[in-house]
Design an enzyme around this catalytic site. Structure first.
Site, mmCIF file in Angstrom:
data_model
loop_
_atom_site.group_PDB
_atom_site.id
_atom_site.type_symbol
_atom_site.label_atom_id
_atom_site.label_comp_id
_atom_site.label_asym_id
_atom_site.label_seq_id
_atom_site.Cartn_x
_atom_site.Cartn_y
_atom_site.Cartn_z
ATOM 1 N N ASP A 64 -1.697 4.807 -6.169
ATOM 2 C CA ASP A 64 -0.283 4.578 -5.867
ATOM 3 C C ASP A 64 0.589 5.696 -6.425
ATOM 4 O OD1 ASP A 64 -0.113 1.646 -4.675
ATOM 5 O OD2 ASP A 64 -1.722 1.785 -6.130
ATOM 6 N N GLY A 79 0.853 -1.186 0.000
ATOM 7 C CA GLY A 79 0.000 0.000 0.000
ATOM 8 C C GLY A 79 0.885 1.232 0.000
ATOM 9 N N ALA A 80 0.491 2.229 -0.817
ATOM 10 C CA ALA A 80 1.390 3.349 -1.092
ATOM 11 C C ALA A 80 1.895 4.058 0.173
ATOM 12 C CB ALA A 80 0.676 4.347 -2.009
ATOM 13 N N GLN A 121 -6.111 -8.397 -2.266
ATOM 14 C CA GLN A 121 -6.072 -7.435 -1.151
ATOM 15 C C GLN A 121 -7.475 -7.039 -0.707
ATOM 16 O OE1 GLN A 121 -4.182 -7.239 -3.909
ATOM 17 N NE2 GLN A 121 -2.228 -6.225 -3.549
HETATM 18 O O1 MRU Z 1 0.354 -3.902 -4.505
HETATM 19 P P1 MRU Z 1 -0.138 -3.154 -3.316
HETATM 20 O O2 MRU Z 1 -1.016 -3.933 -2.401
HETATM 21 O O3 MRU Z 1 0.945 -2.410 -2.590
HETATM 22 O O4 MRU Z 1 -1.070 -2.108 -4.028
HETATM 23 C C1 MRU Z 1 -1.294 -0.878 -3.610
HETATM 24 C C2 MRU Z 1 -2.655 -0.758 -3.186
HETATM 25 O O5 MRU Z 1 -2.921 -1.063 -2.057
HETATM 26 C C3 MRU Z 1 -3.700 -0.294 -4.071
HETATM 27 O O6 MRU Z 1 -3.359 -0.046 -5.359
HETATM 28 C C4 MRU Z 1 -4.427 0.831 -3.411
HETATM 29 O O7 MRU Z 1 -5.668 0.964 -3.977
HETATM 30 C C5 MRU Z 1 -3.682 2.128 -3.515
HETATM 31 S S1 MRU Z 1 -3.767 3.049 -2.124
HETATM 32 C C6 MRU Z 1 -2.555 2.390 -1.145
#
Ligand code: MRU
Length: 370
Positions: free
Chosen positions: A249, A55-56, A208
């Site tokens: 992200d 998550g970003a 997720q």
């Molecule tokens: O691959 P991840 O789980 O790190 O992906 C990021 C995300 O959690 C999603 O894209 C989310 O909607 C973005 S906000 C953190």
């Protein structure tokens, strides 16, 4: 957020041990709640790359704490600066799409430079890591308050009927330090007594949504239903979605949004059905350099086994099972880009704006090019 009556963030310094960072290892959720200790930059890099944390916002916070550990390691290395720069490069190489990662590493590099000796650099890095985490939580809380106004507006139009919100992936508190982005308005609305129900996209391949968002919402007592990734368009055609909120992200200063793979298709369906499509993000997820998201945002390509195998609980143990013919190759694009024209608005810590350069820069004038 609370987990079984105890309050948790997603990352913190271990009480009584300033040299250890603790995280919730998200790989085993929702079935097991495991706290992991991280003591080295390398362990932080592995935790980011292999998605113990993801998550970003949380990736950014983890990188901030990783750079703090780097200062501890550097003080006993031959060359302090060389070690710090190598740590920055190692962390930056872990995941390419979420811009919060390089944002946090660069913020730490600038801050650490200000210290006049090793001890002061360590103290600065410690304070900066904590500040990055605290600001992330505070920004998410503000996003919740601004997003709540959007939910309340829909509530007025629906005369108190339940509001159906669709979300993709996990932009919840697990993806940040606390509260989350897409989920922050959901928590705020529920806590205010608004009748809401959340459609949770499962979000293949790492699920997720099915694993993490569903776990968060269940823990908070929020009505929700997990759906397969392809269901959203059908629900929108039948008036069963009032609002879509996703996270991001990386968002360009022109309003193009990179988010978990499949987001673009939801935005297309939302536009075709006149369903408002909002993206919630803190300013640390803006890329102030990239103009064309589709052309220039790097899209992470992950291991094909994440598509070929699926993880679940079997006989009380977490197991991976093969889903596809063993010999079939798989492609695992982790993100896609939703063009600004499909987005109703961006919910940020400073308020809601349109997904275009003018509107974004009105909220964040310090990034106007001179
Ligand atoms: O691959 P991840 O789980 O790190 O992906 C990021 C995300 O959690 C999603 O894209 C989310 O909607 C973005 S906000 C953190």
């Amino acid at each position: 957020m609370k987990v079984k009556e105890a309050y948790y963030r997603t990352i913190w310094i271990k009480p009584g041990d300033q040299k250890t960072i603790q995280i919730i290892d998200q790989r085993s959720l929702p079935h097991e709640f495991i706290i992991e200790d991280l003591k080295t930059v390398e362990q932080v890099a592995i935790a980011i790359k292999d998605m113990h944390v993801r998550g970003a916002g949380l990736i950014g916070a983890a990188a901030g704490y990783g750079m703090y550990l780097a200062t501890l390691e550097a003080s006993s290395s031959n060359s302090f600066d060389k070690h710090i720069n190598a740590a920055a490069a190692r962390l930056n190489a872990t995941r390419p799409t979420a811009v919060n990662l390089t944002w946090a590493v660069n913020r730490q590099l600038t801050a650490i430079q200000q210290g006049s000796d090793h001890q002061e650099k360590i103290e600065i890095a410690n304070r900066t890591a904590i500040a990055i985490a605290d600001e992330d939580a505070a920004h998410c809380k503000n996003i919740g308050n601004f997003g709540l106004e959007i939910v309340e507006e829909i509530q007025r139009k629906k005369n108190g009927e339940p509001i159906n919100i669709l979300t993709h992936c996990n932009a919840g508190w697990l993806a940040f330090v606390d509260y989350g982005t897409a989920t922050a308005p959901i928590y705020a609305a529920f806590d205010k007594g608004i009748d809401i129900h959340v459609w949770v996209d499962e979000t293949r391949p790492r699920n997720q949504g099915a694993r993490l968002t569903a776990w968060e919402l269940a823990a908070h007592g929020i009505p929700h239903t997990v759906i397969a990734d392809n269901v959203g368009g059908h629900l929108m055609q039948h008036g069963q979605v009032d609002l879509v909120i996703t996270g991001s992200d990386r968002t360009t200063y022109t309003g193009d949004v990179a988010n978990k793979i499949g987001t673009y298709l939801k935005a297309l369906a939302a536009q075709d059905n006149n369903v408002p499509f909002y993206v919630a993000l803190p300013s640390s997820s803006f890329d102030w350099k990239i103009r064309d998201g589709c052309a220039d945002i790097p899209i992470e390509l992950r291991d094909e086994n994440e598509v070929k195998y699926i993880q679940g609980l079997s006989d009380g143990a977490l197991k991976n099972v093969l889903l596809t013919p063993l010999e079939s190759p798989a492609a695992n694009y982790a993100f896609d880009v939703t063009p600004a024209r499909l987005i109703t608005g961006l919910i940020t810590e400073r308020g809601v704006c349109q997904a275009n350069e003018n509107s974004i820069l009105q909220l964040f004038p310090e990034y106007k090019k001179v």
